[in-house]
Design a protein around this motif. Structure first.
Motif, PDB file in Angstrom:
ATOM      1  N   VAL A   1     -14.866   6.319  77.673  1.00 17.11           N
ATOM      2  CA  VAL A   1     -13.562   6.376  77.009  1.00 17.11           C
ATOM      3  C   VAL A   1     -12.997   7.794  77.062  1.00 17.11           C
ATOM      4  O   VAL A   1     -11.806   7.993  77.277  1.00 17.11           O
ATOM      5  N   GLY A   2     -13.850   8.785  76.895  1.00 18.35           N
ATOM      6  CA  GLY A   2     -13.395  10.177  76.912  1.00 18.35           C
ATOM      7  C   GLY A   2     -12.702  10.557  78.214  1.00 18.35           C
ATOM      8  O   GLY A   2     -11.749  11.344  78.206  1.00 18.35           O
ATOM      9  N   ALA A   3     -13.162   9.999  79.328  1.00 13.84           N
ATOM     10  CA  ALA A   3     -12.533  10.284  80.619  1.00 13.84           C
ATOM     11  C   ALA A   3     -11.125   9.701  80.678  1.00 13.84           C
ATOM     12  O   ALA A   3     -10.200  10.335  81.201  1.00 13.84           O
ATOM     13  N   ILE A   4     -10.961   8.521  80.126  1.00 14.66           N
ATOM     14  CA  ILE A   4      -9.636   7.886  80.106  1.00 14.66           C
ATOM     15  C   ILE A   4      -8.701   8.680  79.202  1.00 14.66           C
ATOM     16  O   ILE A   4      -7.564   8.979  79.568  1.00 14.66           O
ATOM     17  N   VAL A   5      -9.184   9.031  78.014  1.00 13.89           N
ATOM     18  CA  VAL A   5      -8.373   9.799  77.059  1.00 13.89           C
ATOM     19  C   VAL A   5      -7.941  11.124  77.679  1.00 13.89           C
ATOM     20  O   VAL A   5      -6.772  11.513  77.593  1.00 13.89           O
TER      21      VAL A   5
END
Length: 72
Positions: A42-46
């Protein structure tokens, strides 16, 4: 704020509809028709949403929810 209100605010800021963000997620390998792609954090998408569209954390998380399959 409702989920739809988040999406409306995101569209006003970026000019992109929920369907366009779904396509963006698929084009970048973040998501599939079934939800997030295997191994995607998720952190990569954010981080990508903040960088490419200038979204804040809450709005980026709304797009993550959209990519996971939440209906708009």
């Amino acid at each position: 704020m409702s989920f739809q209100a988040y999406l409306d605010n995101i569209q006003a800021k970026t000019g992109k509809s929920p369907d366009q963000f779904r396509k963006w997620g698929k084009d970048r390998g973040f998501s599939t028709a079934a939800g997030l792609a295997a191994g995607v954090k998720v952190g990569a998408i954010v981080a990508a949403l903040k960088d490419e569209f200038g979204l804040g954390h809450g709005h980026a998380m709304a797009i993550v929810a959209l990519l996971k399959g939440k209906k708009s």
